[in-house]
Design a protein around this motif. Structure first.
Motif, PDB file in Angstrom:
ATOM      1  N   TYR A 160      10.767 -26.414 -46.618  1.00 39.35           N
ATOM      2  CA  TYR A 160      11.787 -26.297 -47.743  1.00 39.35           C
ATOM      3  C   TYR A 160      12.983 -26.623 -47.739  1.00 39.35           C
ATOM      4  O   TYR A 160      13.858 -26.282 -48.888  1.00 39.35           O
ATOM      5  N   LYS A 161      13.250 -27.588 -47.074  1.00 39.01           N
ATOM      6  CA  LYS A 161      14.644 -28.169 -46.771  1.00 39.01           C
ATOM      7  C   LYS A 161      14.879 -28.840 -48.212  1.00 39.01           C
ATOM      8  O   LYS A 161      14.068 -29.523 -48.889  1.00 39.01           O
ATOM      9  N   GLY A 162      15.901 -28.800 -48.886  1.00 43.81           N
ATOM     10  CA  GLY A 162      16.346 -29.391 -50.246  1.00 43.81           C
ATOM     11  C   GLY A 162      16.531 -28.347 -51.237  1.00 43.81           C
ATOM     12  O   GLY A 162      16.804 -28.753 -52.394  1.00 43.81           O
ATOM     13  N   GLN A 163      15.786 -26.995 -50.959  1.00 49.18           N
ATOM     14  CA  GLN A 163      15.898 -26.043 -51.895  1.00 49.18           C
ATOM     15  C   GLN A 163      16.938 -24.857 -51.410  1.00 49.18           C
ATOM     16  O   GLN A 163      17.038 -24.750 -50.233  1.00 49.18           O
ATOM     17  N   TRP A 164      17.093 -23.923 -52.181  1.00 51.73           N
ATOM     18  CA  TRP A 164      17.846 -22.640 -51.824  1.00 51.73           C
ATOM     19  C   TRP A 164      16.802 -21.683 -51.001  1.00 51.73           C
ATOM     20  O   TRP A 164      15.480 -21.633 -51.731  1.00 51.73           O
ATOM     21  N   ILE A 165      16.889 -21.280 -49.959  1.00 46.18           N
ATOM     22  CA  ILE A 165      15.753 -20.404 -49.226  1.00 46.18           C
ATOM     23  C   ILE A 165      16.433 -19.265 -48.956  1.00 46.18           C
ATOM     24  O   ILE A 165      17.542 -19.004 -48.457  1.00 46.18           O
ATOM     25  N   VAL A 166      15.588 -18.291 -49.332  1.00 43.70           N
ATOM     26  CA  VAL A 166      15.919 -16.631 -48.877  1.00 43.70           C
ATOM     27  C   VAL A 166      14.837 -16.436 -47.924  1.00 43.70           C
ATOM     28  O   VAL A 166      13.644 -16.499 -48.388  1.00 43.70           O
ATOM     29  N   LEU A 206       9.895 -23.843 -41.704  1.00 48.01           N
ATOM     30  CA  LEU A 206      10.879 -23.387 -42.473  1.00 48.01           C
ATOM     31  C   LEU A 206      11.412 -24.615 -43.065  1.00 48.01           C
ATOM     32  O   LEU A 206      11.849 -24.772 -44.295  1.00 48.01           O
ATOM     33  N   SER A 207      11.580 -25.776 -42.348  1.00 45.01           N
ATOM     34  CA  SER A 207      12.032 -26.896 -42.703  1.00 45.01           C
ATOM     35  C   SER A 207      11.073 -27.617 -43.849  1.00 45.01           C
ATOM     36  O   SER A 207      11.639 -28.782 -44.594  1.00 45.01           O
ATOM     37  N   VAL A 247       3.255 -22.578 -42.072  1.00 47.56           N
ATOM     38  CA  VAL A 247       4.472 -22.965 -42.748  1.00 47.56           C
ATOM     39  C   VAL A 247       5.629 -23.267 -41.749  1.00 47.56           C
ATOM     40  O   VAL A 247       5.678 -22.545 -40.853  1.00 47.56           O
ATOM     41  N   PRO A 293      23.513 -24.933 -39.130  1.00 44.20           N
ATOM     42  CA  PRO A 293      22.276 -25.150 -39.445  1.00 44.20           C
ATOM     43  C   PRO A 293      21.102 -24.186 -39.014  1.00 44.20           C
ATOM     44  O   PRO A 293      21.252 -23.602 -38.113  1.00 44.20           O
ATOM     45  N   ALA A 294      20.156 -23.795 -40.170  1.00 45.28           N
ATOM     46  CA  ALA A 294      19.245 -22.715 -39.838  1.00 45.28           C
ATOM     47  C   ALA A 294      18.330 -23.033 -38.787  1.00 45.28           C
ATOM     48  O   ALA A 294      17.663 -24.376 -38.874  1.00 45.28           O
ATOM     49  N   PRO A 295      17.948 -22.279 -37.714  1.00 39.04           N
ATOM     50  CA  PRO A 295      17.052 -22.690 -36.735  1.00 39.04           C
ATOM     51  C   PRO A 295      15.697 -22.718 -37.296  1.00 39.04           C
ATOM     52  O   PRO A 295      15.228 -21.580 -38.038  1.00 39.04           O
ATOM     53  N   ASP A 296      15.017 -24.020 -36.859  1.00 35.92           N
ATOM     54  CA  ASP A 296      13.624 -24.122 -37.685  1.00 35.92           C
ATOM     55  C   ASP A 296      12.490 -23.574 -36.767  1.00 35.92           C
ATOM     56  O   ASP A 296      12.900 -23.200 -35.590  1.00 35.92           O
ATOM     57  N   PHE A 297      11.410 -23.196 -37.554  1.00 34.31           N
ATOM     58  CA  PHE A 297      10.365 -22.390 -36.744  1.00 34.31           C
ATOM     59  C   PHE A 297       9.060 -22.730 -37.550  1.00 34.31           C
ATOM     60  O   PHE A 297       9.092 -23.257 -38.788  1.00 34.31           O
TER      61      PHE A 297
END
Lengths: 135, 86
Positions: free
Chosen positions: B69-75, B66-67, B64, B47-51
């Motif tokens: 944007y959960k549910g989408q592809w994130i770059v 990071l989470s 902002v 899992p991506a570390p949230d910040f």
């Protein structure tokens, strides 16, 4: 798409207005994040403590919030957005179909269905010269 | 999934930086990561570390996560600095 550097959000605003908006009409649309102090870069392993900046690091995160791919580079060489898009397409194809994409895959090229029947038979269905060439 | 915060035009509250995963702390909402846990946590397949960070977008400033944007592809792209050459 989110971009991150150790610059402040005020610097991001001026960069967008003074330079980026002259390269991209209307400026870049995504949020430009500030990582002053490098704490976020540290979390992602891209913070250079000597230089005090985040080096070039790119992370592709899927809808389940799992990191699927990463690329970390030193400053002098820029990224290849074509390769990033290729990876997004490949991961999306895998997520939708369960199929896997061989080296150099691009949309329209051969994908593989992993399973006992394919063991030792990849050479019959995947020709590197044809699949990885310019065509 | 909470909507990303709308851009604002006034000053924003300082962002908290790295956030602990809710499941790791048992807390209902993300909390700032304690000092001793500030090590590299990004790994492929994990899992991506949230910040949380302060951001500039579309003429405004906002906080902002990071989470958001959960549910989408994130770059997520880090780079050495604004106004650098490459």
């Amino acid at each position: 798409m989110l971009s991150v550097s150790t610059d402040s959000h005020f610097t991001h605003k001026i960069w967008q207005e003074q330079e980026l908006s002259k390269m991209v009409e209307g400026g870049v649309p995504w949020p430009m994040l500030s990582d002053s102090g490098g704490r976020i870069g540290t979390l992602y392993g891209v913070y250079d403590e000597n230089a005090g900046v985040d080096i070039r690091g790119r992370f592709l995160i899927d809808p389940d919030f799992v990191i699927q791919a990463m690329e970390v580079m030193t400053p002098p060489v820029g990224r290849n957005v074509v390769e990033l898009i290729r990876q997004v397409q490949a991961y999306q194809h895998h997520r939708a179909t369960g199929e896997v994409t061989p080296a150099g895959w691009r949309p329209g090229k051969t994908t593989l269905k992993p399973g006992p029947a394919l063991v030792g038979k990849v050479w019959e269905v995947w020709d590197p010269k044809k699949e990885m060439g310019e065509g | 999934m909470p909507e990303p915060a709308k851009p604002g035009y006034s000053c924003v509250t300082p962002a908290r930086g790295p956030l602990a995963a809710p499941e790791a702390t048992g807390a209902p909402a993300a909390q700032a990561v304690p000092e001793e846990k500030k090590t590299v946590q990004a790994r492929v397949g994990k899992p991506a570390p949230d910040f949380e960070a302060t951001a500039y977008q579309a003429g405004g400033f906002k906080t902002v996560k990071l989470s958001d944007y959960k549910g989408q592809w994130i770059v997520l792209c880090f780079y050495p600095g604004d106004f650098t050459f490459v």
